[in-house]
Design an enzyme around this catalytic site. Structure first.
Site, short mmCIF file in Angstrom:
data_model
loop_
_atom_site.label_atom_id
_atom_site.label_comp_id
_atom_site.label_asym_id
_atom_site.label_seq_id
_atom_site.Cartn_x
_atom_site.Cartn_y
_atom_site.Cartn_z
N HIS A 1 0.84 -1.22 0.00
CA HIS A 1 0.00 0.00 0.00
C HIS A 1 0.87 1.26 0.00
CE1 HIS A 1 -3.28 -2.76 1.29
NE2 HIS A 1 -2.34 -3.25 2.07
N SER B 1 15.67 21.28 -16.12
CA SER B 1 14.48 22.09 -16.36
C SER B 1 14.91 23.35 -17.08
CB SER B 1 13.83 22.44 -15.02
OG SER B 1 13.10 23.64 -15.12
N LYS C 1 16.90 21.60 -10.84
CA LYS C 1 16.18 20.35 -11.10
C LYS C 1 16.94 19.34 -11.95
CE LYS C 1 12.07 19.62 -11.10
NZ LYS C 1 10.70 19.47 -11.56
N GLU D 1 9.79 8.41 -16.96
CA GLU D 1 8.47 9.03 -17.21
C GLU D 1 8.00 8.73 -18.64
OE1 GLU D 1 7.93 13.08 -14.85
OE2 GLU D 1 9.88 12.98 -15.82
#
Ligand code: ARG
Length: 480
Positions: free
Chosen positions: A173, A294, A300, A307
Protein backbone atom coordinates in the site's frame (compact mmCIF):
# COMPACT_ATOMS: atom_id res chain seq x y z
CA UNK A 1 -13.63 -6.55 -79.27
CA UNK A 2 -14.17 -2.92 -80.19
CA UNK A 3 -15.80 -2.25 -76.81
CA UNK A 4 -12.88 -3.91 -74.99
CA UNK A 5 -10.37 -1.74 -76.83
CA UNK A 6 -12.21 1.45 -75.97
CA UNK A 7 -12.41 0.46 -72.28
CA UNK A 8 -8.70 -0.17 -72.28
CA UNK A 9 -7.91 3.20 -73.76
CA UNK A 10 -10.14 4.92 -71.22
CA UNK A 11 -8.48 3.09 -68.38
CA UNK A 12 -5.00 4.01 -69.46
CA UNK A 13 -6.05 7.59 -70.06
CA UNK A 14 -7.19 8.30 -66.51
CA UNK A 15 -5.00 9.99 -63.98
CA UNK A 16 -4.73 9.35 -60.29
CA UNK A 17 -5.77 5.73 -60.67
CA UNK A 18 -4.09 2.43 -59.99
CA UNK A 19 -4.36 1.35 -63.60
CA UNK A 20 -1.45 -1.09 -63.32
CA UNK A 21 -2.85 -3.15 -60.47
CA UNK A 22 -6.33 -3.96 -61.74
CA UNK A 23 -7.69 -5.98 -64.56
CA UNK A 24 -9.27 -4.40 -67.57
CA UNK A 25 -12.62 -4.59 -65.89
CA UNK A 26 -11.90 -1.10 -64.53
CA UNK A 27 -12.81 1.82 -66.71
CA UNK A 28 -11.90 4.73 -64.49
CA UNK A 29 -9.03 5.48 -62.20
CA UNK A 30 -9.43 6.07 -58.51
CA UNK A 31 -10.39 9.46 -57.16
CA UNK A 32 -7.06 10.95 -56.01
CA UNK A 33 -8.25 11.27 -52.40
CA UNK A 34 -9.45 7.66 -52.43
CA UNK A 35 -6.14 6.57 -53.92
CA UNK A 36 -4.39 8.15 -50.95
CA UNK A 37 -6.92 6.70 -48.54
CA UNK A 38 -6.56 3.20 -49.95
CA UNK A 39 -2.79 3.09 -50.21
CA UNK A 40 -0.53 1.48 -47.62
CA UNK A 41 2.70 2.20 -49.49
CA UNK A 42 3.25 5.17 -47.15
CA UNK A 43 3.99 2.74 -44.32
CA UNK A 44 4.25 -0.82 -45.61
CA UNK A 45 7.59 -0.39 -47.41
CA UNK A 46 8.89 -1.51 -44.00
CA UNK A 47 8.00 -4.99 -45.27
CA UNK A 48 10.16 -4.75 -48.40
CA UNK A 49 12.83 -7.29 -47.39
CA UNK A 50 10.20 -9.78 -46.26
CA UNK A 51 8.18 -9.23 -49.44
CA UNK A 52 11.28 -9.96 -51.52
CA UNK A 53 12.13 -13.02 -49.41
CA UNK A 54 8.58 -14.35 -49.79
CA UNK A 55 8.51 -13.69 -53.52
CA UNK A 56 11.89 -15.33 -54.05
CA UNK A 57 10.74 -18.46 -52.21
CA UNK A 58 7.52 -18.45 -54.24
CA UNK A 59 9.39 -18.05 -57.55
CA UNK A 60 11.80 -20.85 -56.67
CA UNK A 61 8.90 -23.13 -55.78
CA UNK A 62 7.10 -22.31 -59.07
CA UNK A 63 10.26 -23.46 -60.85
CA UNK A 64 10.92 -26.56 -58.78
CA UNK A 65 7.33 -27.79 -58.99
CA UNK A 66 7.32 -27.33 -62.76
CA UNK A 67 4.67 -24.59 -62.83
CA UNK A 68 7.12 -22.42 -64.76
CA UNK A 69 10.44 -23.44 -66.42
CA UNK A 70 13.39 -23.48 -63.99
CA UNK A 71 15.23 -20.95 -66.11
CA UNK A 72 12.34 -18.48 -65.80
CA UNK A 73 12.27 -18.98 -62.05
CA UNK A 74 15.98 -18.12 -61.91
CA UNK A 75 15.40 -14.93 -63.84
CA UNK A 76 12.51 -13.94 -61.57
CA UNK A 77 14.79 -14.44 -58.57
CA UNK A 78 17.55 -12.38 -60.18
CA UNK A 79 15.03 -9.63 -60.92
CA UNK A 80 13.85 -9.64 -57.29
CA UNK A 81 17.45 -9.49 -56.05
CA UNK A 82 18.04 -6.55 -58.41
CA UNK A 83 15.17 -4.72 -56.67
CA UNK A 84 16.82 -5.48 -53.32
CA UNK A 85 20.03 -3.94 -54.62
CA UNK A 86 18.17 -0.88 -55.90
CA UNK A 87 16.56 -0.43 -52.50
CA UNK A 88 19.95 -0.71 -50.79
CA UNK A 89 21.24 2.23 -52.80
CA UNK A 90 18.06 4.24 -52.30
CA UNK A 91 16.92 3.81 -55.88
CA UNK A 92 13.64 2.03 -55.21
CA UNK A 93 11.14 4.73 -54.39
CA UNK A 94 7.65 3.67 -55.40
CA UNK A 95 4.94 6.34 -55.36
CA UNK A 96 1.32 6.33 -54.33
CA UNK A 97 0.25 4.75 -57.60
CA UNK A 98 1.87 1.50 -56.48
CA UNK A 99 -0.73 1.24 -53.68
CA UNK A 100 1.26 -1.14 -51.53
CA UNK A 101 4.65 -2.79 -51.23
CA UNK A 102 3.43 -5.94 -52.98
CA UNK A 103 2.25 -4.13 -56.11
CA UNK A 104 5.34 -1.91 -56.03
CA UNK A 105 7.67 -4.91 -56.20
CA UNK A 106 5.63 -6.66 -58.88
CA UNK A 107 5.49 -3.52 -61.03
CA UNK A 108 9.20 -2.97 -60.78
CA UNK A 109 9.84 -6.61 -61.63
CA UNK A 110 7.73 -6.23 -64.76
CA UNK A 111 9.70 -3.10 -65.65
CA UNK A 112 12.89 -5.15 -65.32
CA UNK A 113 11.78 -8.41 -66.95
CA UNK A 114 8.86 -7.54 -69.19
CA UNK A 115 6.15 -10.19 -69.55
CA UNK A 116 8.12 -12.75 -67.56
CA UNK A 117 7.64 -10.57 -64.47
CA UNK A 118 3.91 -11.09 -64.86
CA UNK A 119 4.36 -14.77 -64.02
CA UNK A 120 5.42 -14.14 -60.42
CA UNK A 121 1.89 -13.85 -59.08
CA UNK A 122 0.91 -17.31 -60.38
CA UNK A 123 -0.84 -19.34 -57.69
CA UNK A 124 -0.85 -16.67 -54.99
CA UNK A 125 -2.78 -13.59 -53.94
CA UNK A 126 -1.84 -10.48 -52.03
CA UNK A 127 -3.95 -11.91 -49.22
CA UNK A 128 -1.65 -14.84 -48.49
CA UNK A 129 1.35 -12.72 -49.53
CA UNK A 130 0.74 -9.95 -47.01
CA UNK A 131 0.09 -12.50 -44.27
CA UNK A 132 3.42 -14.14 -45.05
CA UNK A 133 5.30 -10.82 -45.08
CA UNK A 134 3.86 -9.63 -41.78
CA UNK A 135 4.64 -12.92 -40.05
CA UNK A 136 8.23 -12.92 -41.33
CA UNK A 137 8.65 -9.33 -40.19
CA UNK A 138 7.14 -9.90 -36.75
CA UNK A 139 9.15 -13.09 -36.23
CA UNK A 140 12.38 -11.16 -36.68
CA UNK A 141 11.25 -8.23 -34.54
CA UNK A 142 9.91 -10.52 -31.83
CA UNK A 143 13.39 -12.05 -31.59
CA UNK A 144 14.81 -8.53 -31.18
CA UNK A 145 12.37 -7.88 -28.33
CA UNK A 146 13.58 -11.11 -26.74
CA UNK A 147 17.20 -9.95 -26.98
CA UNK A 148 16.28 -6.58 -25.52
CA UNK A 149 14.64 -8.36 -22.58
CA UNK A 150 17.85 -10.30 -21.95
CA UNK A 151 19.84 -7.07 -21.98
CA UNK A 152 17.49 -5.59 -19.38
CA UNK A 153 17.74 -8.73 -17.26
CA UNK A 154 21.53 -8.48 -17.35
CA UNK A 155 21.45 -4.82 -16.32
CA UNK A 156 19.08 -5.58 -13.44
CA UNK A 157 21.23 -8.52 -12.37
CA UNK A 158 24.37 -6.37 -12.33
CA UNK A 159 22.65 -3.85 -10.05
CA UNK A 160 21.33 -6.67 -7.89
CA UNK A 161 24.80 -8.20 -7.54
CA UNK A 162 26.20 -4.85 -6.49
CA UNK A 163 23.50 -4.65 -3.82
CA UNK A 164 23.33 -8.15 -2.41
CA UNK A 165 23.93 -6.63 1.05
CA UNK A 166 21.99 -3.40 0.67
CA UNK A 167 18.64 -3.06 2.39
CA UNK A 168 15.64 -1.11 1.17
CA UNK A 169 12.25 -0.62 2.81
CA UNK A 170 9.67 -3.03 1.42
CA UNK A 171 6.19 -1.60 0.94
CA UNK A 172 2.60 -2.69 0.78
CA UNK A 173 0.00 0.00 0.00
CA UNK A 174 3.07 2.24 -0.41
CA UNK A 175 3.37 2.12 3.38
CA UNK A 176 6.56 0.82 4.97
CA UNK A 177 5.99 -2.90 5.53
CA UNK A 178 9.19 -4.89 6.15
CA UNK A 179 12.80 -4.29 5.20
CA UNK A 180 14.08 -6.33 2.28
CA UNK A 181 17.28 -6.96 0.41
CA UNK A 182 17.59 -4.56 -2.56
CA UNK A 183 18.83 -7.40 -4.79
CA UNK A 184 15.61 -9.29 -4.00
CA UNK A 185 13.58 -6.29 -5.15
CA UNK A 186 15.52 -6.00 -8.42
CA UNK A 187 15.34 -9.74 -9.09
CA UNK A 188 11.54 -9.49 -9.01
CA UNK A 189 11.81 -7.54 -12.28
CA UNK A 190 14.20 -10.13 -13.72
CA UNK A 191 11.47 -12.72 -13.08
CA UNK A 192 8.86 -10.56 -14.84
CA UNK A 193 11.12 -10.19 -17.86
CA UNK A 194 11.56 -13.96 -17.90
CA UNK A 195 7.81 -14.48 -18.11
CA UNK A 196 7.73 -11.95 -20.95
CA UNK A 197 10.35 -14.03 -22.74
CA UNK A 198 8.32 -17.18 -22.21
CA UNK A 199 5.22 -15.50 -23.63
CA UNK A 200 7.18 -14.34 -26.68
CA UNK A 201 8.54 -17.84 -27.26
CA UNK A 202 5.09 -19.36 -26.92
CA UNK A 203 3.52 -16.83 -29.29
CA UNK A 204 6.35 -17.37 -31.75
CA UNK A 205 5.24 -20.97 -32.30
CA UNK A 206 1.83 -19.82 -33.52
CA UNK A 207 3.33 -16.87 -35.39
CA UNK A 208 5.67 -19.14 -37.27
CA UNK A 209 3.02 -20.79 -39.45
CA UNK A 210 2.94 -20.10 -43.18
CA UNK A 211 -0.23 -18.91 -44.96
CA UNK A 212 1.42 -18.74 -48.41
CA UNK A 213 -0.44 -20.79 -51.00
CA UNK A 214 -3.86 -20.20 -49.45
CA UNK A 215 -4.13 -17.73 -52.36
CA UNK A 216 -7.11 -15.38 -52.14
CA UNK A 217 -9.09 -17.56 -49.75
CA UNK A 218 -9.77 -21.01 -51.15
CA UNK A 219 -6.44 -22.37 -52.34
CA UNK A 220 -5.44 -22.61 -56.00
CA UNK A 221 -5.71 -25.08 -58.88
CA UNK A 222 -2.06 -24.30 -59.71
CA UNK A 223 0.08 -27.30 -58.57
CA UNK A 224 2.11 -25.38 -55.97
CA UNK A 225 4.16 -26.86 -53.14
CA UNK A 226 3.27 -25.00 -49.97
CA UNK A 227 5.66 -26.98 -47.84
CA UNK A 228 8.61 -25.99 -50.03
CA UNK A 229 8.00 -22.24 -49.63
CA UNK A 230 7.28 -22.63 -45.91
CA UNK A 231 10.53 -24.55 -45.40
CA UNK A 232 12.60 -22.05 -47.38
CA UNK A 233 11.18 -19.21 -45.30
CA UNK A 234 11.91 -21.02 -42.03
CA UNK A 235 8.29 -21.55 -41.00
CA UNK A 236 7.61 -24.42 -38.62
CA UNK A 237 4.26 -25.39 -40.20
CA UNK A 238 1.67 -24.38 -42.77
CA UNK A 239 -1.94 -23.38 -42.15
CA UNK A 240 -4.24 -26.35 -42.60
CA UNK A 241 -7.22 -24.22 -43.65
CA UNK A 242 -6.91 -21.62 -46.40
CA UNK A 243 -9.67 -19.38 -45.00
CA UNK A 244 -8.03 -19.35 -41.61
CA UNK A 245 -4.66 -18.72 -43.25
CA UNK A 246 -5.66 -15.42 -44.85
CA UNK A 247 -7.87 -14.15 -42.05
CA UNK A 248 -5.92 -15.05 -38.94
CA UNK A 249 -4.42 -12.09 -37.10
CA UNK A 250 -4.37 -13.79 -33.68
CA UNK A 251 -0.58 -13.70 -33.79
CA UNK A 252 -0.66 -9.89 -33.97
CA UNK A 253 -3.01 -9.69 -30.98
CA UNK A 254 -0.90 -12.17 -29.02
CA UNK A 255 2.26 -10.26 -29.74
CA UNK A 256 0.67 -6.96 -28.70
CA UNK A 257 -0.67 -8.53 -25.51
CA UNK A 258 2.83 -9.74 -24.69
CA UNK A 259 4.28 -6.35 -25.57
CA UNK A 260 1.64 -4.73 -23.35
CA UNK A 261 2.77 -6.82 -20.39
CA UNK A 262 6.39 -5.92 -21.15
CA UNK A 263 5.31 -2.28 -20.99
CA UNK A 264 3.35 -2.86 -17.77
CA UNK A 265 6.51 -4.24 -16.17
CA UNK A 266 8.65 -1.39 -17.49
CA UNK A 267 6.08 1.12 -16.35
CA UNK A 268 5.98 -0.24 -12.80
CA UNK A 269 9.77 -0.16 -12.59
CA UNK A 270 9.68 3.37 -14.00
CA UNK A 271 7.23 4.45 -11.34
CA UNK A 272 9.53 3.09 -8.64
CA UNK A 273 12.58 4.83 -10.06
CA UNK A 274 10.64 8.11 -10.25
CA UNK A 275 9.64 7.77 -6.59
CA UNK A 276 13.12 6.67 -5.53
CA UNK A 277 14.69 9.67 -7.27
CA UNK A 278 12.42 12.16 -5.47
CA UNK A 279 13.68 14.28 -2.61
CA UNK A 280 11.19 12.50 -0.35
CA UNK A 281 12.63 9.02 -0.94
CA UNK A 282 16.16 9.88 -2.01
CA UNK A 283 16.98 6.21 -2.62
CA UNK A 284 18.69 6.79 -5.99
CA UNK A 285 20.44 9.61 -7.72
CA UNK A 286 20.20 9.91 -11.47
CA UNK A 287 23.42 10.25 -13.40
CA UNK A 288 23.83 12.97 -15.98
CA UNK A 289 23.70 10.31 -18.71
CA UNK A 290 19.99 9.72 -18.28
CA UNK A 291 18.53 12.76 -16.54
CA UNK A 292 17.40 16.05 -17.94
CA UNK A 293 17.26 19.59 -16.59
CA UNK A 294 14.48 22.09 -16.36
CA UNK A 295 14.40 25.07 -18.70
CA UNK A 296 13.44 27.29 -15.77
CA UNK A 297 14.47 25.77 -12.46
CA UNK A 298 18.24 25.42 -12.31
CA UNK A 299 18.25 23.01 -9.36
CA UNK A 300 16.18 20.35 -11.10
CA UNK A 301 17.19 16.98 -12.41
CA UNK A 302 14.22 15.22 -13.96
CA UNK A 303 13.60 11.50 -14.49
CA UNK A 304 12.41 11.93 -18.09
CA UNK A 305 13.48 8.44 -19.15
CA UNK A 306 11.25 6.47 -16.76
CA UNK A 307 8.47 9.03 -17.21
CA UNK A 308 8.55 8.52 -20.98
CA UNK A 309 8.57 4.74 -20.63
CA UNK A 310 5.59 4.96 -18.26
CA UNK A 311 3.83 7.26 -20.72
CA UNK A 312 4.60 5.17 -23.79
CA UNK A 313 3.01 2.08 -22.23
CA UNK A 314 -0.40 3.59 -23.08
CA UNK A 315 0.48 3.60 -26.78
CA UNK A 316 1.09 -0.13 -26.80
CA UNK A 317 -2.08 -0.94 -24.81
CA UNK A 318 -3.96 1.21 -27.32
CA UNK A 319 -2.63 -0.83 -30.23
CA UNK A 320 -3.78 -4.03 -28.51
CA UNK A 321 -7.30 -2.64 -28.14
CA UNK A 322 -7.20 -1.30 -31.69
CA UNK A 323 -6.30 -4.69 -33.13
CA UNK A 324 -8.97 -6.54 -31.15
CA UNK A 325 -11.61 -4.05 -32.23
CA UNK A 326 -10.47 -4.09 -35.85
CA UNK A 327 -10.78 -7.87 -36.06
CA UNK A 328 -13.87 -8.63 -34.00
CA UNK A 329 -16.58 -8.06 -36.60
CA UNK A 330 -14.85 -9.36 -39.71
CA UNK A 331 -16.51 -12.11 -41.73
CA UNK A 332 -14.20 -14.68 -43.32
CA UNK A 333 -11.91 -14.37 -45.11
CA UNK A 334 -9.66 -11.40 -46.02
CA UNK A 335 -11.04 -7.89 -45.51
CA UNK A 336 -9.21 -4.67 -46.22
CA UNK A 337 -9.58 -3.78 -42.56
CA UNK A 338 -6.53 -6.00 -42.05
CA UNK A 339 -4.38 -3.35 -43.65
CA UNK A 340 -4.84 -1.50 -40.36
CA UNK A 341 -2.79 -4.12 -38.50
CA UNK A 342 0.45 -2.70 -39.87
CA UNK A 343 0.85 0.69 -38.26
CA UNK A 344 -0.23 -0.82 -34.95
CA UNK A 345 2.41 -3.54 -35.20
CA UNK A 346 5.14 -1.27 -36.50
CA UNK A 347 4.62 1.33 -33.78
CA UNK A 348 3.97 -1.26 -31.06
CA UNK A 349 7.23 -3.04 -31.83
CA UNK A 350 9.36 0.08 -32.11
CA UNK A 351 7.87 1.61 -28.93
CA UNK A 352 8.49 -1.57 -26.96
CA UNK A 353 12.04 -1.96 -28.27
CA UNK A 354 12.91 1.69 -27.61
CA UNK A 355 11.49 1.50 -24.09
CA UNK A 356 13.38 -1.70 -23.31
CA UNK A 357 16.61 -0.18 -24.55
CA UNK A 358 16.11 3.05 -22.58
CA UNK A 359 15.32 1.12 -19.41
CA UNK A 360 18.38 -1.11 -19.85
CA UNK A 361 20.60 1.96 -20.24
CA UNK A 362 18.97 3.54 -17.18
CA UNK A 363 19.86 0.44 -15.16
CA UNK A 364 23.34 0.15 -16.68
CA UNK A 365 24.50 3.72 -16.20
CA UNK A 366 21.57 5.98 -15.41
CA UNK A 367 21.10 5.57 -11.70
CA UNK A 368 23.07 5.01 -8.54
CA UNK A 369 21.53 3.67 -5.37
CA UNK A 370 22.35 5.63 -2.22
CA UNK A 371 23.19 2.99 0.42
CA UNK A 372 23.51 5.51 3.28
CA UNK A 373 20.01 6.88 2.62
CA UNK A 374 18.64 3.36 2.32
CA UNK A 375 20.35 2.28 5.54
CA UNK A 376 18.91 5.26 7.41
CA UNK A 377 15.45 4.59 5.97
CA UNK A 378 15.22 0.94 7.04
CA UNK A 379 16.34 1.71 10.58
CA UNK A 380 13.96 4.52 11.31
CA UNK A 381 10.52 2.95 11.25
CA UNK A 382 8.34 0.22 12.70
CA UNK A 383 8.88 -2.24 9.86
CA UNK A 384 10.37 -4.68 12.37
CA UNK A 385 7.10 -4.87 14.31
CA UNK A 386 6.08 -8.18 12.69
CA UNK A 387 9.32 -9.68 13.94
CA UNK A 388 8.39 -8.85 17.52
CA UNK A 389 5.05 -10.61 17.08
CA UNK A 390 6.81 -13.57 15.41
CA UNK A 391 9.31 -13.61 18.35
CA UNK A 392 6.45 -14.15 20.77
CA UNK A 393 4.65 -16.57 18.47
CA UNK A 394 7.59 -18.98 18.31
CA UNK A 395 7.70 -18.80 22.13
CA UNK A 396 4.17 -20.10 22.38
CA UNK A 397 2.10 -16.90 22.49
CA UNK A 398 -0.86 -17.20 20.09
CA UNK A 399 0.00 -15.01 17.10
CA UNK A 400 -3.17 -12.91 17.23
CA UNK A 401 -2.52 -12.10 20.89
CA UNK A 402 1.12 -11.20 20.13
CA UNK A 403 -0.06 -9.04 17.26
CA UNK A 404 -2.38 -7.07 19.59
CA UNK A 405 0.35 -6.62 22.19
CA UNK A 406 2.82 -5.26 19.65
CA UNK A 407 0.17 -3.02 18.10
CA UNK A 408 -0.37 -1.40 21.49
CA UNK A 409 3.38 -1.10 21.94
CA UNK A 410 3.78 0.70 18.60
CA UNK A 411 1.03 3.10 19.66
CA UNK A 412 2.88 3.89 22.92
CA UNK A 413 6.19 4.40 21.07
CA UNK A 414 4.54 6.74 18.57
CA UNK A 415 3.11 8.79 21.43
CA UNK A 416 6.55 8.96 23.05
CA UNK A 417 8.32 9.69 19.76
CA UNK A 418 10.63 6.68 20.04
CA UNK A 419 11.27 3.50 18.01
CA UNK A 420 11.09 -0.14 19.13
CA UNK A 421 14.90 -0.27 19.26
CA UNK A 422 14.87 2.52 21.90
CA UNK A 423 12.95 0.42 24.45
CA UNK A 424 15.02 -0.91 27.36
CA UNK A 425 14.76 -4.62 28.25
CA UNK A 426 12.69 -3.90 31.39
CA UNK A 427 9.90 -2.45 29.33
CA UNK A 428 9.92 -5.46 26.99
CA UNK A 429 9.73 -7.80 29.96
CA UNK A 430 7.00 -5.76 31.59
CA UNK A 431 5.00 -6.24 28.41
CA UNK A 432 5.51 -10.01 28.29
CA UNK A 433 7.74 -12.36 30.33
CA UNK A 434 8.82 -14.23 27.18
CA UNK A 435 11.02 -11.32 26.08
CA UNK A 436 14.71 -11.90 26.72
CA UNK A 437 17.90 -9.93 26.02
CA UNK A 438 18.06 -11.16 22.41
CA UNK A 439 14.97 -9.11 21.49
CA UNK A 440 17.22 -6.11 20.85
CA UNK A 441 19.27 -7.98 18.23
CA UNK A 442 16.12 -9.47 16.69
CA UNK A 443 14.94 -5.97 15.84
CA UNK A 444 18.05 -5.07 13.91
CA UNK A 445 17.04 -4.65 10.18
CA UNK A 446 19.78 -6.93 8.89
CA UNK A 447 18.61 -9.68 11.25
CA UNK A 448 15.02 -9.05 10.18
CA UNK A 449 15.97 -9.59 6.54
CA UNK A 450 18.26 -12.55 7.19
CA UNK A 451 15.50 -14.28 9.16
CA UNK A 452 13.14 -14.43 6.16
CA UNK A 453 14.49 -17.72 4.90
CA UNK A 454 11.31 -19.39 3.70
CA UNK A 455 11.70 -20.42 0.05
CA UNK A 456 11.37 -17.37 -2.23
CA UNK A 457 11.95 -14.99 0.70
CA UNK A 458 14.36 -12.09 1.02
CA UNK A 459 16.87 -13.80 3.37
CA UNK A 460 20.43 -12.96 2.22
CA UNK A 461 21.42 -16.59 1.68
CA UNK A 462 18.39 -17.25 -0.53
CA UNK A 463 18.97 -14.09 -2.53
CA UNK A 464 22.60 -15.04 -3.10
CA UNK A 465 21.50 -18.41 -4.41
CA UNK A 466 19.07 -16.67 -6.76
CA UNK A 467 21.82 -14.34 -7.97
CA UNK A 468 24.00 -17.36 -8.75
CA UNK A 469 21.18 -19.01 -10.61
CA UNK A 470 20.44 -15.96 -12.74
CA UNK A 471 24.12 -15.38 -13.47
CA UNK A 472 24.30 -18.92 -14.85
CA UNK A 473 21.06 -18.66 -16.81
CA UNK A 474 21.94 -15.35 -18.40
CA UNK A 475 25.50 -16.43 -19.18
CA UNK A 476 23.95 -19.06 -21.43
CA UNK A 477 22.02 -16.46 -23.43
CA UNK A 478 23.69 -15.13 -26.53
CA UNK A 479 22.84 -11.57 -27.47
CA UNK A 480 23.94 -9.73 -30.55
N1 ARG B 1 -2.08 -3.68 -48.54
C1 ARG B 1 -2.92 -4.78 -48.25
C2 ARG B 1 -2.89 -5.11 -46.75
O1 ARG B 1 -2.07 -4.60 -46.09
C3 ARG B 1 -2.46 -5.98 -49.00
C4 ARG B 1 -3.50 -7.00 -49.26
C5 ARG B 1 -4.55 -6.47 -50.16
N2 ARG B 1 -5.45 -7.48 -50.61
C6 ARG B 1 -6.55 -7.17 -51.22
N3 ARG B 1 -7.29 -8.16 -51.58
N4 ARG B 1 -6.93 -5.95 -51.44
O2 ARG B 1 -3.69 -5.86 -46.24
Amino acid sequence: MAADASIRSQASGVTGGTAAGWSDRFEQGLHPAIERFNASIGFDLVLLQEDLDGSIAHARMLGSSGVIPAEEASRLIEGLEAIRAEAATGNFRPGLEAEDVHFAVERRLIEHLGDLGKKLHTGRSRNDQVGTDVRLWLRRRSDEVDQALVRLQRALLAQAEAHADTLIPGYTHLQRAQPICLAHHLLAYVEMAERDRQRLADGRRRLNVCPLGAAALAGTPVPIDRRATAAELGFGAIYANSLDAVSDRDFAVEFMATASLVMVHLSRLSEEVILWASEEFGFVSLTDRCATGSSLMPQKKNPDVPELVRGKSGRVFGHLMGLLTMIKGLPLAYNKDFQEDKEALFDGVSTTLASLEAMAILMEEGLEFRPARLEAAVGADFSNATDVADYLAVRGVPFRQAYQLVGALVKTCLAEGILLRDLPLERWQALHPSFEADIQATLEPRRVVAARCSEGGTGFALVRAQLDLWRLRLAGETTS
